[in-house]
Motif scaffolding. Structure first.
Motif, PDB file in Angstrom:
ATOM      1  N   ALA A 110      43.732  71.729 -86.623  1.00 27.12           N
ATOM      2  CA  ALA A 110      43.946  73.041 -87.237  1.00 27.12           C
ATOM      3  C   ALA A 110      43.382  73.081 -88.657  1.00 27.12           C
ATOM      4  CB  ALA A 110      45.438  73.371 -87.240  1.00 27.12           C
ATOM      5  N   PHE A 111      43.674  72.068 -89.459  1.00 23.77           N
ATOM      6  CA  PHE A 111      43.153  72.031 -90.834  1.00 23.77           C
ATOM      7  C   PHE A 111      41.633  71.880 -90.848  1.00 23.77           C
ATOM      8  CE2 PHE A 111      47.555  70.916 -92.296  1.00 23.77           C
ATOM      9  CZ  PHE A 111      47.686  71.966 -93.193  1.00 23.77           C
ATOM     10  N   SER A 112      41.082  71.113 -89.892  1.00 21.17           N
ATOM     11  CA  SER A 112      39.628  70.981 -89.793  1.00 21.17           C
ATOM     12  C   SER A 112      38.992  72.333 -89.481  1.00 21.17           C
ATOM     13  CB  SER A 112      39.260  69.964 -88.709  1.00 21.17           C
ATOM     14  OG  SER A 112      39.737  68.678 -89.027  1.00 21.17           O
ATOM     15  N   ALA A 113      39.668  73.098 -88.627  1.00 23.88           N
ATOM     16  CA  ALA A 113      39.148  74.416 -88.235  1.00 23.88           C
ATOM     17  C   ALA A 113      39.111  75.374 -89.415  1.00 23.88           C
ATOM     18  CB  ALA A 113      40.002  74.991 -87.109  1.00 23.88           C
ATOM     19  N   ILE A 114      40.193  75.441 -90.197  1.00 25.19           N
ATOM     20  CA  ILE A 114      40.198  76.430 -91.278  1.00 25.19           C
ATOM     21  C   ILE A 114      39.261  76.027 -92.407  1.00 25.19           C
ATOM     22  CG2 ILE A 114      42.495  77.317 -90.756  1.00 25.19           C
ATOM     23  CD1 ILE A 114      43.517  75.772 -93.220  1.00 25.19           C
ATOM     24  N   GLN A 115      38.987  74.731 -92.553  1.00 23.39           N
ATOM     25  CA  GLN A 115      38.007  74.310 -93.558  1.00 23.39           C
ATOM     26  C   GLN A 115      36.611  74.805 -93.204  1.00 23.39           C
ATOM     27  OE1 GLN A 115      38.153  70.170 -94.994  1.00 23.39           O
ATOM     28  NE2 GLN A 115      40.217  70.116 -94.144  1.00 23.39           N
ATOM     29  N   ASN A 116      36.388  75.048 -91.914  1.00 20.93           N
ATOM     30  CA  ASN A 116      35.106  75.572 -91.457  1.00 20.93           C
ATOM     31  C   ASN A 116      35.158  77.082 -91.229  1.00 20.93           C
ATOM     32  OD1 ASN A 116      32.967  73.328 -90.795  1.00 20.93           O
ATOM     33  ND2 ASN A 116      34.982  72.481 -90.308  1.00 20.93           N
ATOM     34  N   ASN A 117      36.211  77.707 -91.806  1.00 22.24           N
ATOM     35  CA  ASN A 117      36.378  79.160 -91.716  1.00 22.24           C
ATOM     36  C   ASN A 117      36.561  79.653 -90.283  1.00 22.24           C
ATOM     37  OD1 ASN A 117      36.669  81.570 -93.206  1.00 22.24           O
ATOM     38  ND2 ASN A 117      34.605  82.222 -92.623  1.00 22.24           N
ATOM     39  N   ASP A 118      37.142  78.819 -89.437  1.00 19.67           N
ATOM     40  CA  ASP A 118      37.413  79.189 -88.050  1.00 19.67           C
ATOM     41  C   ASP A 118      38.825  79.729 -87.901  1.00 19.67           C
ATOM     42  OD1 ASP A 118      34.911  78.162 -87.388  1.00 19.67           O
ATOM     43  OD2 ASP A 118      35.706  76.198 -86.855  1.00 19.67           O
ATOM     44  N   LYS A 119      39.009  80.561 -86.904  1.00 19.60           N
ATOM     45  CA  LYS A 119      40.351  81.033 -86.558  1.00 19.60           C
ATOM     46  C   LYS A 119      41.023  79.988 -85.665  1.00 19.60           C
ATOM     47  CE  LYS A 119      39.195  85.959 -86.526  1.00 19.60           C
ATOM     48  NZ  LYS A 119      39.078  87.157 -85.647  1.00 19.60           N
ATOM     49  N   ILE A 120      42.333  79.903 -85.726  1.00 22.23           N
ATOM     50  CA  ILE A 120      43.051  78.941 -84.895  1.00 22.23           C
ATOM     51  C   ILE A 120      44.281  79.610 -84.283  1.00 22.23           C
ATOM     52  CG2 ILE A 120      44.301  78.037 -86.894  1.00 22.23           C
ATOM     53  CD1 ILE A 120      43.229  75.553 -84.423  1.00 22.23           C
ATOM     54  N   GLY A 121      44.454  79.406 -82.973  1.00 20.47           N
ATOM     55  CA  GLY A 121      45.610  79.955 -82.275  1.00 20.47           C
ATOM     56  C   GLY A 121      46.232  78.893 -81.388  1.00 20.47           C
ATOM     57  N   VAL A 122      47.393  79.200 -80.823  1.00 19.19           N
ATOM     58  CA  VAL A 122      48.133  78.219 -80.018  1.00 19.19           C
ATOM     59  C   VAL A 122      48.682  78.857 -78.751  1.00 19.19           C
ATOM     60  CG1 VAL A 122      50.232  76.787 -79.945  1.00 19.19           C
ATOM     61  CG2 VAL A 122      48.783  76.730 -81.968  1.00 19.19           C
ATOM     62  N   ILE A 123      48.627  78.079 -77.678  1.00 20.92           N
ATOM     63  CA  ILE A 123      49.343  78.415 -76.453  1.00 20.92           C
ATOM     64  C   ILE A 123      50.289  77.252 -76.159  1.00 20.92           C
ATOM     65  CG2 ILE A 123      49.188  78.828 -73.961  1.00 20.92           C
ATOM     66  CD1 ILE A 123      46.356  79.943 -74.458  1.00 20.92           C
ATOM     67  N   THR A 159      55.705  70.642 -65.988  1.00 20.00           N
ATOM     68  CA  THR A 159      54.332  70.776 -66.486  1.00 20.00           C
ATOM     69  C   THR A 159      53.416  71.401 -65.447  1.00 20.00           C
ATOM     70  OG1 THR A 159      54.670  68.685 -67.663  1.00 20.00           O
ATOM     71  CG2 THR A 159      52.438  69.556 -67.628  1.00 20.00           C
ATOM     72  N   ASP A 160      52.576  72.321 -65.887  1.00 20.77           N
ATOM     73  CA  ASP A 160      51.498  72.850 -65.058  1.00 20.77           C
ATOM     74  C   ASP A 160      50.338  73.201 -65.991  1.00 20.77           C
ATOM     75  OD1 ASP A 160      49.742  74.122 -63.376  1.00 20.77           O
ATOM     76  OD2 ASP A 160      51.228  75.425 -62.438  1.00 20.77           O
ATOM     77  N   VAL A 161      49.383  72.283 -66.086  1.00 15.46           N
ATOM     78  CA  VAL A 161      48.241  72.472 -66.990  1.00 15.46           C
ATOM     79  C   VAL A 161      47.415  73.682 -66.575  1.00 15.46           C
ATOM     80  CG1 VAL A 161      46.127  71.428 -67.904  1.00 15.46           C
ATOM     81  CG2 VAL A 161      48.148  70.009 -67.524  1.00 15.46           C
ATOM     82  N   GLY A 162      47.300  73.902 -65.271  1.00 16.14           N
ATOM     83  CA  GLY A 162      46.504  75.007 -64.761  1.00 16.14           C
ATOM     84  C   GLY A 162      46.956  76.366 -65.276  1.00 16.14           C
ATOM     85  N   VAL A 163      48.260  76.529 -65.466  1.00 17.57           N
ATOM     86  CA  VAL A 163      48.817  77.789 -65.965  1.00 17.57           C
ATOM     87  C   VAL A 163      48.259  78.108 -67.352  1.00 17.57           C
ATOM     88  CG1 VAL A 163      50.949  78.821 -66.872  1.00 17.57           C
ATOM     89  CG2 VAL A 163      50.940  77.779 -64.615  1.00 17.57           C
ATOM     90  N   SER A 164      48.154  77.095 -68.206  1.00 14.16           N
ATOM     91  CA  SER A 164      47.657  77.316 -69.572  1.00 14.16           C
ATOM     92  C   SER A 164      46.179  77.699 -69.573  1.00 14.16           C
ATOM     93  CB  SER A 164      47.890  76.069 -70.428  1.00 14.16           C
ATOM     94  OG  SER A 164      47.053  75.001 -70.016  1.00 14.16           O
ATOM     95  N   LEU A 165      45.399  77.076 -68.696  1.00 14.97           N
ATOM     96  CA  LEU A 165      43.966  77.364 -68.626  1.00 14.97           C
ATOM     97  C   LEU A 165      43.708  78.765 -68.072  1.00 14.97           C
ATOM     98  CD1 LEU A 165      42.924  73.890 -67.225  1.00 14.97           C
ATOM     99  CD2 LEU A 165      42.402  74.747 -69.522  1.00 14.97           C
ATOM    100  N   GLU A 166      44.507  79.149 -67.100  1.00 13.60           N
ATOM    101  CA  GLU A 166      44.389  80.489 -66.521  1.00 13.60           C
ATOM    102  C   GLU A 166      44.719  81.554 -67.571  1.00 13.60           C
ATOM    103  OE1 GLU A 166      45.443  82.259 -62.109  1.00 13.60           O
ATOM    104  OE2 GLU A 166      46.856  80.890 -63.057  1.00 13.60           O
TER     105      GLU A 166
END
Length: 290
Positions: A110-123, A159-166
């Protein structure tokens, strides 16, 4: 968790991970993930040698002469963290819980992303979508994400990884970089969802595991609880055959996971809770730059 204690934990993670992202990851993150997407910039008249597949037929029809779309590398990325919050992450025998390790890794990204002016979100996901936090920029947003990682309580332990990707494909209309941070203890096959997601986005898998899950220690009679189902049983770890069978099961499961990821052409890294995750992430970044 009391507010004062929570603030201390958030601050501790910020100091540790912000320093790492500034001093170590800035260049590697940039080269490993920047400029991988192409964004529409403008249209111009067709010139000899242009790819006919880039012709904009709507503009061409309006002006009665051929125009082509011009693309440029995206200067800004959207980064999504797909974080497993199922019950199996609340386990750890050496140093820290898998959940704690996953939180630090997510904070570094997350910190690496904002240093490059990127947006960051979470699921946040278990066997369902537990919470979605839309991508934004800025330190205040990152600290909010870290607080959520530390305190979030899921409704399900499975856990169901597929749900997050969908779900990723539904909420993210434009291409993004998506880090799936999980121990991948899932009984459901997610290869189809992974394949579809990685065609639309740039998916990276980060597996967090406890080394005791790989090699069962010889410590006698031990009570084992499945964190996702609550099932309890006693096992005799003195039994050599039991330890060998456990290791065989682990290796088979890892092979299935590796095959699933490689068949979908997803970059990945497996990080144990007692590993130097800085070194492991650097290795992942270097692999992407080859």
């Amino acid at each position: 968790m009391e507010t004062t204690e929570l603030l201390k934990k958030v601050r501790k993670i910020e100091i540790k991970t912000l320093g790492l992202s500034q001093n170590i990851f800035a260049g590697q993150y940039h080269s490993a993930f920047k400029g991988r997407g192409m964004a529409f910039s403008e249209v111009r008249e067709y010139q000899y040698g242009d790819d006919v597949r880039d012709i904009d037929w709507n503009v061409t029809g309006r002006f009665h002469r051929p125009y082509v779309k011009v693309f440029e590398e995206e200067r800004e990325l959207t980064v999504m963290l797909l974080i497993d919050v199922s019950g199996s992450l609340d386990f750890g025998t050496l140093g820290q819980l898998k959940r704690e390790c996953a939180t630090e890794i997510a904070a570094i990204l997350a910190f690496s992303a904002i240093q490059n002016n990127d947006k960051i979100g979470v699921i946040f996901f278990s066997d369902r979508i537990e919470k979605y936090i839309a991508p934004k920029k800025g330190r205040k947003h990152i600290l909010y994400l870290i607080r959520e990682m530390l305190t979030f309580t899921p409704n399900s332990k499975k856990t169901d990884v597929g749900v997050s990707l969908e779900y990723l494909n539904k909420v993210m209309k434009r291409r993004c970089t998506a880090f799936v941070i999980s121990d991948f203890y899932t009984r459901k096959d997610f290869s189809q969802e992974l394949r579809i997601a990685n065609k639309k986005h740039d998916v990276v898998a980060i597996q967090v595991y406890d080394p005791r899950a790989k090699d069962m220690p010889d410590i006698g009679l031990m009570k084992v609880i499945d964190a996702e189902t609550g099932h309890e049983m006693y096992v005799d770890t003195h039994d050599v055959r039991l330890r060998k069978e456990h290791k065989r099961y682990w290796m088979e499961r890892e092979k299935r996971l590796h095959d699933t990821l490689s068949q979908s052409r997803v970059d990945s890294v497996a990080i144990a809770t007692d590993d130097d995750y800085v070194k492991m992430l650097m290795s992942l970044f270097a692999k992407r730059n080859r």
